[in-house]
Design an enzyme around this catalytic site. Structure first.
Site, PDB file in Angstrom:
ATOM      1  N   SER A 188       0.812  -1.218   0.000  1.00 34.23           N
ATOM      2  CA  SER A 188       0.000   0.000   0.000  1.00 34.23           C
ATOM      3  C   SER A 188       0.846   1.270   0.000  1.00 34.23           C
ATOM      4  O   SER A 188       1.617   1.505  -0.910  1.00 34.23           O
ATOM      5  CB  SER A 188      -0.961  -0.048   1.182  1.00 34.23           C
ATOM      6  OG  SER A 188      -1.863   1.011   1.107  1.00 34.23           O
ATOM      7  N   HIS A 189       0.740   2.059   1.061  1.00 34.99           N
ATOM      8  CA  HIS A 189       1.399   3.364   1.119  1.00 34.99           C
ATOM      9  C   HIS A 189       2.802   3.281   1.708  1.00 34.99           C
ATOM     10  O   HIS A 189       3.457   4.303   1.879  1.00 34.99           O
ATOM     11  CB  HIS A 189       0.531   4.298   1.958  1.00 34.99           C
ATOM     12  CG  HIS A 189       0.154   3.664   3.266  1.00 34.99           C
ATOM     13  ND1 HIS A 189      -0.775   2.652   3.338  1.00 34.99           N
ATOM     14  CD2 HIS A 189       0.610   3.850   4.511  1.00 34.99           C
ATOM     15  CE1 HIS A 189      -0.879   2.254   4.580  1.00 34.99           C
ATOM     16  NE2 HIS A 189      -0.051   2.963   5.328  1.00 34.99           N
ATOM     17  N   ASP A 215      -2.571   6.402  -3.428  1.00 37.80           N
ATOM     18  CA  ASP A 215      -1.406   5.750  -2.813  1.00 37.80           C
ATOM     19  C   ASP A 215      -0.809   4.657  -3.685  1.00 37.80           C
ATOM     20  O   ASP A 215      -1.190   4.473  -4.839  1.00 37.80           O
ATOM     21  CB  ASP A 215      -1.798   5.190  -1.448  1.00 37.80           C
ATOM     22  CG  ASP A 215      -2.682   3.968  -1.572  1.00 37.80           C
ATOM     23  OD1 ASP A 215      -3.475   3.912  -2.533  1.00 37.80           O
ATOM     24  OD2 ASP A 215      -2.585   3.061  -0.726  1.00 37.80           O
ATOM     25  N   ASP A 222      -1.076   1.386  -4.082  1.00 36.74           N
ATOM     26  CA  ASP A 222      -1.909   0.427  -4.812  1.00 36.74           C
ATOM     27  C   ASP A 222      -3.246   1.009  -5.262  1.00 36.74           C
ATOM     28  O   ASP A 222      -4.134   0.272  -5.697  1.00 36.74           O
ATOM     29  CB  ASP A 222      -2.139  -0.826  -3.964  1.00 36.74           C
ATOM     30  CG  ASP A 222      -2.836  -0.509  -2.653  1.00 36.74           C
ATOM     31  OD1 ASP A 222      -2.609   0.579  -2.095  1.00 36.74           O
ATOM     32  OD2 ASP A 222      -3.615  -1.348  -2.171  1.00 36.74           O
ATOM     33  N   ASP A 273      -5.811   2.515  -3.697  1.00 40.46           N
ATOM     34  CA  ASP A 273      -7.095   2.447  -2.995  1.00 40.46           C
ATOM     35  C   ASP A 273      -7.344   3.650  -2.080  1.00 40.46           C
ATOM     36  O   ASP A 273      -8.458   3.845  -1.612  1.00 40.46           O
ATOM     37  CB  ASP A 273      -7.267   1.115  -2.231  1.00 40.46           C
ATOM     38  CG  ASP A 273      -6.150   0.828  -1.248  1.00 40.46           C
ATOM     39  OD1 ASP A 273      -5.229   1.674  -1.135  1.00 40.46           O
ATOM     40  OD2 ASP A 273      -6.192  -0.238  -0.605  1.00 40.46           O
ATOM     41  N   ARG A 274      -6.308   4.468  -1.841  1.00 42.36           N
ATOM     42  CA  ARG A 274      -6.525   5.646  -0.989  1.00 42.36           C
ATOM     43  C   ARG A 274      -6.699   6.901  -1.821  1.00 42.36           C
ATOM     44  O   ARG A 274      -6.307   6.942  -2.996  1.00 42.36           O
ATOM     45  CB  ARG A 274      -5.321   5.869  -0.081  1.00 42.36           C
ATOM     46  CG  ARG A 274      -5.161   4.798   0.963  1.00 42.36           C
ATOM     47  CD  ARG A 274      -4.051   5.139   1.926  1.00 42.36           C
ATOM     48  NE  ARG A 274      -4.035   4.133   2.983  1.00 42.36           N
ATOM     49  CZ  ARG A 274      -3.517   4.324   4.182  1.00 42.36           C
ATOM     50  NH1 ARG A 274      -2.951   5.474   4.495  1.00 42.36           N
ATOM     51  NH2 ARG A 274      -3.546   3.370   5.087  1.00 42.36           N
ATOM     52  N   LYS A 294     -11.612  -0.248  -1.065  1.00 44.99           N
ATOM     53  CA  LYS A 294     -11.641   1.201  -1.189  1.00 44.99           C
ATOM     54  C   LYS A 294     -11.026   1.571  -2.533  1.00 44.99           C
ATOM     55  O   LYS A 294     -10.280   0.774  -3.119  1.00 44.99           O
ATOM     56  CB  LYS A 294     -10.925   1.871  -0.026  1.00 44.99           C
ATOM     57  CG  LYS A 294      -9.488   1.496   0.157  1.00 44.99           C
ATOM     58  CD  LYS A 294      -8.994   2.030   1.505  1.00 44.99           C
ATOM     59  CE  LYS A 294      -7.641   1.445   1.827  1.00 44.99           C
ATOM     60  NZ  LYS A 294      -7.379   1.267   3.230  1.00 44.99           N
TER      61      LYS A 294
HETATM   62  C1  G1P Z   1      -3.941   1.491   8.287  1.00 45.28           C
HETATM   63  C2  G1P Z   1      -5.148   2.396   8.435  1.00 45.28           C
HETATM   64  C3  G1P Z   1      -6.414   1.627   8.138  1.00 45.28           C
HETATM   65  C4  G1P Z   1      -6.324   1.008   6.743  1.00 45.28           C
HETATM   66  C5  G1P Z   1      -5.051   0.177   6.627  1.00 45.28           C
HETATM   67  C6  G1P Z   1      -4.845  -0.341   5.210  1.00 45.28           C
HETATM   68  O1  G1P Z   1      -4.019   0.420   9.198  1.00 45.28           O
HETATM   69  O2  G1P Z   1      -5.198   2.957   9.727  1.00 45.28           O
HETATM   70  O3  G1P Z   1      -7.510   2.472   8.230  1.00 45.28           O
HETATM   71  O4  G1P Z   1      -7.432   0.194   6.485  1.00 45.28           O
HETATM   72  O5  G1P Z   1      -3.912   0.974   6.975  1.00 45.28           O
HETATM   73  O6  G1P Z   1      -4.764   0.666   4.268  1.00 45.28           O
HETATM   74  P1  G1P Z   1      -3.248   0.416  10.612  1.00 45.28           P
HETATM   75  O7  G1P Z   1      -1.788   0.620  10.304  1.00 45.28           O
HETATM   76  O8  G1P Z   1      -3.781   1.552  11.397  1.00 45.28           O
HETATM   77  O9  G1P Z   1      -3.554  -0.921  11.217  1.00 45.28           O
HETATM   78 ZN    ZN Z   2      -3.448   1.228  -0.272  1.00 46.07          ZN
END
Ligand code: G1P
Ligand code: ZN
Length: 553
Positions: free
Chosen positions: A121-122, A287, A289, A291-292, A386
């Site tokens: 992801s990010h 982000d 992938d 989804d954000r 998302k």
């Molecule tokens: C974080 C975000 C959460 C999101 C997840 C995946 O998780 O807080 O809302 O769904 O990334 O993108 P966390 O690191 O808080 O467990």
């Molecule tokens: Zn992501």
């Protein structure tokens, strides 16, 4: 190694020692690239996914990733393992690229058994960055906890995996290939997703807006997966001027930055939107992938919680939702702004734990149409994940219909519903021991907080959030400490489930105001006394030695 033959395909069975740490977190298995490069590590997790699935023979799986370092190698390994495990067909994004929402859509479209998404992801990429594997089920949604728990148990005891010996397939070229007995279809990564977007939104109106001389936008793809999607949809299809999409080329290390769309990491976009003169009317970022999403106006930032509320209030303007929406849902730490809209519209509003997987059941059961998280995630029943670009198009559709500025739309929303000031303070890379001690102390003393006054406000409720899934009746405990005051201000504490280095403490702080005079404060200023209360209640300094957070969003 054992070798067997099946229909002229040589299958190697490789013996391994079980890996005991393959427990998926909030969103799949996320580890450093170095960890994933450990001999047989990726293979162990992939075999465990395959072993958890009921019937692979003749099944279809979707495969793709966000283009980060190790994506291409991982894809070739997974293809060879899928063939050895009897998968019927793999649909693969060209060059190994598929965004998370695109995978979700393809799963449904092809009635696939599921999809494997390669992404952290990010999180940062590159040889010293992170890698990840997520599994989406036939519903197109992230694997539920019951399945990730099962995969973890399988991995902890796994002693062998299967793989075939074969030359890599040319994944950059669209076409049909055979890998042993398995079909591999390399498809255009963007086309199906772009069509889905055109079916949801009013592309004619959005195009008129994007080509108007009075409107400009900047989309920051953060050198991650949405680059090709945004260029194809916003520039090629909708006619936004070339250059509207910045950092549009997916790079294995995302250009050396975190592909995380927030005010800290989307630096170039933020500077562009905060220019004194000639800032674009609309700014957005997505982000790693895809989804954000982050939404901005000219010199203006929209919090993700507000964004969800505003999208809900304006959903009737979007063709796909114009007939009305079912309920909405937000993750527990997300602000209650959307609750206010739901109340007015007479919609059910569900409060779920953090993580998209908890929305899946509600989406599948048609209980909700829209949902979102404070962490820059918004989505709907169009896919079971998302979706960053979808949220951007949603906002563009609202702007095209209202012919109004982002800032004015938000201010009008506050005037109607009140304003939920909101911030999240993250304390990253903490030693696990101190983070756990801090959290356990909070948990152990939670009942004593009840009725205690802080800065003229009394705590009226304090608990460790337990979610009872209304669809499958599953129970998820220990989802975050939730402290609510008599003026409905809230402080939430959680430990992150996605980090790969040490522990991350997240503190979410929210205050609701309806008095117009109170709307113009700086967020950190407006929340100052609650922030101090949070630091005090958890004794953050005492447990961690930290006097300020690492990241504020
Ligand atoms: C974080 C975000 C959460 C999101 C997840 C995946 O998780 O807080 O809302 O769904 O990334 O993108 P966390 O690191 O808080 O467990
Ligand atoms: Zn992501």
């Amino acid at each position: 190694m054992k070798t067997s033959s099946e229909n002229n395909m040589r299958i190697n069975t490789i013996r391994i020692k079980p890996f005991k740490d393959q427990k998926p977190g909030t969103s799949g298995l996320r580890k450093t690239v170095k960890q994933f490069q450990v001999l047989d590590y990726l293979q162990s997790f992939i075999q465990s996914i395959f072993n958890s699935l009921p019937e692979l023979r003749d099944s279809t799986l979707i495969l793709g990733g966000d283009g980060r370092y190790f994506n291409r190698e991982a894809i070739q390994i997974i293809l060879r393992m899928a063939a050895a495990n009897g998968v019927g067909r793999i649909i693969l994004g060209q060059a190994g690229i598929l965004s998370t929402p695109a995978v979700s859509h393809l799963i449904k479209k092809h009635q696939a058994l599921g999809g494997i998404i390669l992404s952290a992801s990010h999180n940062a990429g590159g040889p010293l960055g992170d890698f990840g594997v997520k599994f989406d089920t036939a519903s197109g949604g992230p694997a539920p906890e019951s399945l990730t728990d099962e995969i973890f148990i399988i991995a902890s005891n796994l002693r062998e995996y299967k793989i075939i010996d074969i030359n890599p397939i040319p994944m950059d070229k669209i076409g049909q290939y055979k890998l042993g007995n398995m079909d591999v279809e390399v498809i255009d990564s963007v086309k199906d997703y772009a069509k889905l977007m055109a079916d949801i939104f009013n592309f004619e109106k959005i195009s008129a807006l994007l080509t108007s001389p009075n409107f400009s936008m900047c989309f920051d793809a953060m050198n991650a997966v949405t680059g090709p999607y945004a260029i194809a949809i916003l520039e090629d299809q909708l006619g936004a001027p070339e250059g509207t999409v910045i950092r549009g080329q997916p790079l294995p290390n995302f250009g050396g930055t975190h592909p995380d769309p927030n005010l800290v990491h989307a630096k170039q976009l933020v500077e562009t939107m905060y220019q004194e003169e000639n800032a674009p009317d609309f700014g957005a970022a997505s982000d790693g992938d895809g989804d954000r999403n982050m939404i901005m106006g000219d010199y203006f930032f929209v919090t993700p919680s507000d964004s969800l509320a505003i999208m809900t209030a304006n959903a009737h303007l979007i063709p796909a939702y114009s007939q009305g929406i079912k309920g909405v849902a937000r993750s527990m730490p997300t602000s209650e702004a959307v609750d206010k809209v739901a109340e007015k519209l007479g919609l059910n509003c569900f409060e779920t734990p953090t993580g998209w997987k908890f929305f899946s059941n509600l989406l599948d059961a048609d209980e909700i149409t829209l949902c979102g998280e404070e962490s820059f995630g918004t989505g709907s029943n169009h896919v079971n994940e998302k979706d960053g670009l979808w949220a951007v198009l949603f906002w563009l559709n609202i702007l095209a219909e209202k012919q109004d500025s982002v800032e004015h739309i938000v201010r009008q929303h506050w005037a109607e519903y009140g304003r939920n000031y909101y911030t999240r303070h993250d304390y990253e890379k903490l030693p696990f021991k101190s983070a756990e001690a801090l959290f356990n102390n909070l948990d152990d003393n939670i009942e004593q907080l009840l009725h205690k006054p802080f800065n003229q406000h009394t705590i009226i409720s304090a608990d460790n959030f337990t979610y009872n899934d209304p669809i499958d009746q599953s129970v998820s405990e220990n989802q975050g400490i939730r402290i609510i005051f008599d003026d409905s201000s809230r402080i939430i504490f959680r430990l992150s489930g996605t980090g790969t280095e040490g522990a991350t403490l997240r503190v979410y702080i929210e205050k609701y105001v309806t008095d117009l005079d109170q709307f113009e404060l700086d967020t950190q200023e407006a929340l100052k006394s609650l922030i101090q209360t949070a630091e005090l209640i958890a004794d953050i300094k005492g447990y961690t030695g930290r006097t300020k957070p690492t990241v504020i969003t």
